[in-house]
Each structure stands twice: as structure tokens, then as C-alpha cells.
Write a protein that holds these residues in place. Structure first.
Motif, PDB file in Angstrom:
ATOM      1  N   THR A  61       8.433  -8.463  -0.701  1.00  0.00           N
ATOM      2  CA  THR A  61       7.537  -9.525  -0.229  1.00  0.00           C
ATOM      3  C   THR A  61       8.107 -10.156   1.039  1.00  0.00           C
ATOM      4  N   SER A  62       7.229 -10.729   1.846  1.00  0.00           N
ATOM      5  CA  SER A  62       7.653 -11.376   3.092  1.00  0.00           C
ATOM      6  C   SER A  62       8.242 -12.759   2.842  1.00  0.00           C
ATOM      7  N   VAL A  63       8.110 -13.267   1.625  1.00  0.00           N
ATOM      8  CA  VAL A  63       8.658 -14.566   1.243  1.00  0.00           C
ATOM      9  C   VAL A  63       9.663 -14.358   0.115  1.00  0.00           C
ATOM     10  N   MET A  88       4.759  -3.340  -0.074  1.00  0.00           N
ATOM     11  CA  MET A  88       5.156  -4.563   0.621  1.00  0.00           C
ATOM     12  C   MET A  88       3.977  -5.526   0.637  1.00  0.00           C
ATOM     13  N   ASP A 139       2.767  -8.797   2.372  1.00  0.00           N
ATOM     14  CA  ASP A 139       2.986  -9.701   3.505  1.00  0.00           C
ATOM     15  C   ASP A 139       2.035 -10.883   3.347  1.00  0.00           C
TER      16      ASP A 139
END
Length: 239
Positions: free
Chosen positions: A19-21, A105, A107
């Protein structure tokens, strides 16, 4: 050779999720659970049953829908929400990137990190799964569970699944908090009545005039009953 449904389902299984976080291990497990549920949903999709090669696409589509619903619901319950935090905003920001090796992924774009973390709550995710299950009873099943079969008179069913779910949660929490405040107020009133009775009894025992006490009560000056205790001289306890 074209994929059959079992092969497509196996291909959709999650290998690694990113994940982007930054999220906790528990939150990542919740995302993996949502991915498993998305596979369950896609398995019963008519397009996938006819063309199993669409499985991964439908899984990611269902996973994104779940994330949008959770974020929209959380935003409606957040007094500090931003004005642009709507279903469309979340749809535009979330990108699910599927890699050939089975890794995935997510995002989240410019969505607030704290809102993302707040939305990954086991109870709400479990409720979404109950509501969304292709083999379930939708909003009826969710309402029955959350209200113990009592229903929610202030809620109107219908609309896009994201907002039907989010609006229900908003109305449910409003009703829950209203009942809690009513119960708290009732406890306060009982406590005040009990204390007032004790003070009146105490003042009568110490020679206060019943007529004067009645005048105070009728003139809405009951609070003075508590204040006048300070004016009484100290006395030795009678034996």
C-alpha cells in the motif's frame, strides 16, 4: 488454452499486498480479507462465469468498491472531514495495480492517511461483507443485525451501494448516540432527584420551615437548597 473458473480463481489469490500508506499488520490482514471476499464475489459474477479470464479485473473492481465504501462511511462519521471527501473523490484517488507475479499494490493517492487507517475497522468491514455478499440479503440483513431486528425508522433504503451502506451507518450512529444521550440524561435526572430529596429531608430535620422550602421549589430556586447548607452552623453529632 483459456482459463477455467478454478484456474482463474487460483490466479486471483493474493501473493503479496503493498500500500502507498503505512498500515499496521492487523490493517493489512483486513485488506487481505477484503481481497478474499472480492474473489468470492467475482466467482459468482455472470461475466466471470462466462469468461473466467475477467476474474482478476472483477476482483480488483470489487476490492476498490469496498475501499470506497469504507472511506465514504468513515468520512460521513468524521466531524473533521474535508468537503471534497465524497464517493467520486475516493474513486478517482484509489488505484489498484495488479502485477503479473500476483503481487498487488493499492495506491490511495492524496486521501488522508489518518482517514484510511480509521476506515479499516473490523466491525465495519464485517458489516460491509454481510451487506455486500452476493448470496446474502443486502441492506435487510445488515439492518436486522445492527438493530436486533428492530429496524431504523429514520433510514430510507436504496441508491448506489456505497451510499446506501454509508447512509445507513450514519443514521445508525445518530440513533445510537441519541439513545445513549437520552439514557445518560435519565440517569442524571434520577441522581438529582435523589440528592434533592435527601437535602430537603436534611433541612427539615434541622428546623427549616416547610413553607419556605415549598416557596423555593415553586419559584424555581431549588438550587438554593444546596447552597444554604453552607450557611448552617456546625453542630455536634447527636448521640
Amino acid at each position: 488454452m483459456p482459463l477455467n473458473l478454478p484456474q482463474a480463481k487460483d490466479k486471483a489469490q493474493l501473493k503479496q499486498l503493498m500500500t502507498s500508506v503505512a498500515l499496521t499488520n492487523d490493517q493489512m490482514r483486513l485488506l487481505a480479507l477484503l481481497n478474499d471476499f472480492a474473489i468470492h464475489q467475482a466467482e459468482y459474477n455472470p461475466e466471470v462465469q462466462q469468461f473466467p479470464a475477467k476474474m482478476v479485473y472483477k476482483v480488483n473492481d470489487e476490492l476498490k468498491l469496498a475501499l470506497v465504501a469504507l472511506l465514504t462511511t468513515c468520512s460521513l462519521l468524521d466531524p473533521l472531514r474535508h468537503g471534497n471527501e465524497t464517493q467520486k473523490f475516493f474513486e478517482d484517488q484509489i488505484k489498484i495495480i495488479q502485477k503479473a507475479d500476483g503481487n498487488k499494490m493499492i495506491d490511495f493517492g492524496s486521501i488522508r492517511a489518518d482517514l484510511i487507517r480509521q476506515s479499516l475497522i473490523p466491525e465495519v468491514i464485517d458489516d460491509w461483507i454481510l451487506y455486500r455478499d452476493v448470496n446474502g440479503d443486502g441492506i435487510h440483513a445488515l439492518m436486522d443485525r445492527k438493530t436486533y431486528l428492530q429496524g431504523l425508522t429514520t433510514y430510507a433504503r436504496g441508491g448506489h451501494p456505497v451510499y446506501e451502506f454509508a447512509r445507513f451507518y450514519r443514521r445508525f450512529m445518530e440513533d445510537k448516540l441519541a439513545k445513549k444521550m437520552k439514557e445518560t440524561q435519565k440517569v442524571k435526572e434520577i441522581a438529582i432527584k435523589s440528592l434533592t430529596d435527601q437535602v430537603i429531608q436534611h433541612q427539615l430535620e434541622n428546623g427549616q420551615s416547610p413553607q419556605k422550602l415549598l416557596e423555593q421549589i415553586l419559584s424555581d430556586k431549588t438550587i438554593k437548597l444546596f447552597e444554604e447548607e453552607k450557611d448552617q452552623p456546625l453542630r455536634l453529632t447527636k448521640k
